[in-house]
Design an enzyme around this catalytic site. Structure first.
Site, PDB file in Angstrom:
ATOM      1  N   SER A  12      34.984 -15.056  75.172  1.00  0.00           N
ATOM      2  CA  SER A  12      35.498 -14.496  73.518  1.00  0.00           C
ATOM      3  C   SER A  12      35.885 -15.869  73.660  1.00  0.00           C
ATOM      4  CB  SER A  12      35.859 -13.569  73.683  1.00  0.00           C
ATOM      5  OG  SER A  12      35.328 -12.070  73.760  1.00  0.00           O
ATOM      6  N   HIS A  92      31.215 -14.838  85.956  1.00  0.00           N
ATOM      7  CA  HIS A  92      31.818 -14.210  85.049  1.00  0.00           C
ATOM      8  C   HIS A  92      32.875 -13.773  85.708  1.00  0.00           C
ATOM      9  CE1 HIS A  92      33.872 -10.903  82.890  1.00  0.00           C
ATOM     10  NE2 HIS A  92      33.053 -11.225  82.163  1.00  0.00           N
ATOM     11  N   GLN A 101      33.056  -3.595  80.809  1.00  0.00           N
ATOM     12  CA  GLN A 101      32.535  -4.434  80.821  1.00  0.00           C
ATOM     13  C   GLN A 101      31.382  -3.711  82.242  1.00  0.00           C
ATOM     14  OE1 GLN A 101      33.194  -8.541  79.606  1.00  0.00           O
ATOM     15  NE2 GLN A 101      35.260  -8.266  79.553  1.00  0.00           N
ATOM     16  N   ILE A 128      46.941 -13.414  83.624  1.00  0.00           N
ATOM     17  CA  ILE A 128      46.717 -13.972  82.154  1.00  0.00           C
ATOM     18  C   ILE A 128      45.180 -13.087  81.573  1.00  0.00           C
ATOM     19  CG2 ILE A 128      45.781 -15.599  83.533  1.00  0.00           C
ATOM     20  CD1 ILE A 128      47.720 -16.583  80.596  1.00  0.00           C
ATOM     21  N   ASP A 207      53.451  14.509  44.632  1.00  0.00           N
ATOM     22  CA  ASP A 207      52.417  13.359  44.758  1.00  0.00           C
ATOM     23  C   ASP A 207      52.008  13.409  43.523  1.00  0.00           C
ATOM     24  OD1 ASP A 207      50.655  11.658  45.611  1.00  0.00           O
ATOM     25  OD2 ASP A 207      49.379  12.770  45.862  1.00  0.00           O
TER      26      ASP A 207
END
Ligand code: SPV
Ligand code: MG
Length: 434
Positions: A12, A92, A101, A128, A207
């Site tokens: 991404s 990956h 995932q 991270i 209102d």
């Protein structure tokens, strides 16, 4: 010469960090690296949209020395790109063995089997991630301009944008932070609805526009200070056309992403009231002039004008609503809210069936207060891009508070109420203090 092996990495890459570089470096040891860069739509299908759009992310990735080529990955699933490229390897981080995932990973393994490809899973770089960095940056500095633009980007990259009513900072924080995992997706609300009904009720007022815009925007700014998601502002009928430029200036300066303006005139009455005497619909051309006025005066074209059609509320038919939709669209409305107080969505769906075929089609907005049984998937099917849950948080809070007050009165002490309310400790930790 021996042909280099093909290595596929799906990414991404919103905020580039050393975790990405670790993966790409590892991948480059196995052969030529092709990055399948997830499009904004693919990312939005399972988490919040990226800060940088696809084009800008592509520039970054294709300039990393380990990368040979960047292609778009249009879905969260890798399968169609894998079938196309038939890579020898997919690389990956091993973090995807668990969580949202997991299924994507299983599909990759299945696809690779067909040509004896291999999955390589280097250890995930701890502490991270783009999401972590992004959240931190958003907390520190979301500029009003960036916030204004976010709604338009969400509408163009998600199949439906979910907005929930927020009447103070605390409800804003619920919308900001709540996440629910469902069917391998992280669901969250995309933004807040600043409702005339719940803003007024919170102040003990009806209102009927007696609560001024400036008072509402002043409270709204408290919420803006502690949240980052886009806000849609309910402006009733926008007030006098001559005053609109000042309202728009305040809204844009606060970072509001869209104004919703309804085509009624006369004493303002909430649309869900049965009795609508005293209100009528504006002449279509006069209302269109208000839209044009906003188009001319807004600073950013990303600030959206959503025209709200009240034909069904006032007992007029489909033809009236359609005619107005085309006029408002031509005048420059970015989206159309077709309002209804029926128990089923059939009225708004009949409108959508016709309007989606019009050359003046604009994204549709629904407020399912009375037809609350409608599922988002059916709204999507009918061309709706925005759903506003307009009052639920206030409706939840009010009876809870009233019951607690009653319990204390009845028992002449607070112990019994304690059982139904959250501990003080939790209230304290609700608000971050670092
Ligand atoms: C509001 O929430 O104030 C609205 C939606 O305008 S409705 O109450 O349906 O009119
Ligand atoms: Mg309202």
């Amino acid at each position: 010469m021996k042909l280099k092996k093909k290595v596929y990495v799906g990414l991404s890459v919103d905020m580039i960090h050393e975790g990405h570089i670790n993966i790409l470096r590892t991948a480059s040891r196995y052969g030529e690296v092709i990055v399948g860069l997830l499009t904004d739509e693919a990312i939005a299908s399972y988490k919040s949209i990226p800060y940088l759009d696809y084009k800008r992310r592509k520039i970054i990735v294709q300039n990393i020395k380990y990368v040979k080529k960047v292609i778009p990955q249009h879905t969260l699933s890798y399968v169609s790109n894998l079938n196309l490229i038939k890579p020898h390897y997919v690389v990956h981080g091993d973090d995807w063995k668990k969580g949202v995932q997991k299924k994507t990973r299983q599909d990759v393994i299945k696809a690779l089997k067909k040509w004896s490809g291999k999955l390589i899973e280097p250890k995930y770089t701890k502490n991270i991630s783009s999401s972590l960095i992004k959240n931190r940056i958003l907390e520190i500095a979301i500029s009003p301009q960036n916030r204004v633009s976010r709604l338009k980007r969400l509408i163009s990259s998600k199949n439906i944008v979910r907005i929930l009513e927020s009447h103070n900072s605390l409800t804003g924080l619920i919308i900001e932070n709540l996440k629910v995992e469902k069917k391998n997706k992280n669901l969250e609300f995309d933004g807040m609805w600043s409702s005339s009904l719940t803003d007024s009720a919170t102040k003990g007022l009806p209102d009927n526009s007696s609560l001024s815009f400036s008072a509402r925007i002043s409270s709204l700014n408290d919420m803006m200070d502690v949240t980052t998601k886009p806000v849609v502002f309910d402006a009733d009928n926008g007030g006098q056309i001559e005053h609109l430029p000042y309202l728009i200036r305040s809204l844009e300066r606060s970072g509001v992403s869209a104004i919703i303006m309804e085509d009624k005139i006369g004493l303002k009455k909430n649309s869900l009231f049965k009795n609508q005497t005293g209100t009528k619909q504006d002449k279509p051309n006069l209302f269109a002039n208000k839209i044009k006025k906003i188009c001319k005066t807004r600073q950013s074209n990303d600030f959206m004008i959503i025209a709200r059609i009240e034909s069904f509320i006032l007992g007029k038919g489909l033809q009236d609503a359609l005619k107005r939709a085309e006029i408002y669209s031509k005048a420059g409305a970015d989206a159309i809210l077709i309002h209804s107080k029926e128990k089923t969505p059939s009225q708004i769906f009949s409108f959508a069936k016709k309007f989606t075929k019009s050359k003046y089609y604009k994204p549709l907005v629904s407020v399912p207060s009375t037809y609350s049984k409608v599922y988002e998937k059916d709204l999507i099917k009918h061309g709706f891009k925005l759903v506003i849950y307009a009052n639920q948080l206030l409706r939840a809070a009010y009876p809870a508070m009233q019951n607690t007050a009653r319990t204390i009165l009845k028992n002449s002490r607070a112990l019994e109420a304690d059982k139904k309310i959250i501990p003080i400790k939790e209230i304290i930790s609700l608000i971050k203090n670092d």
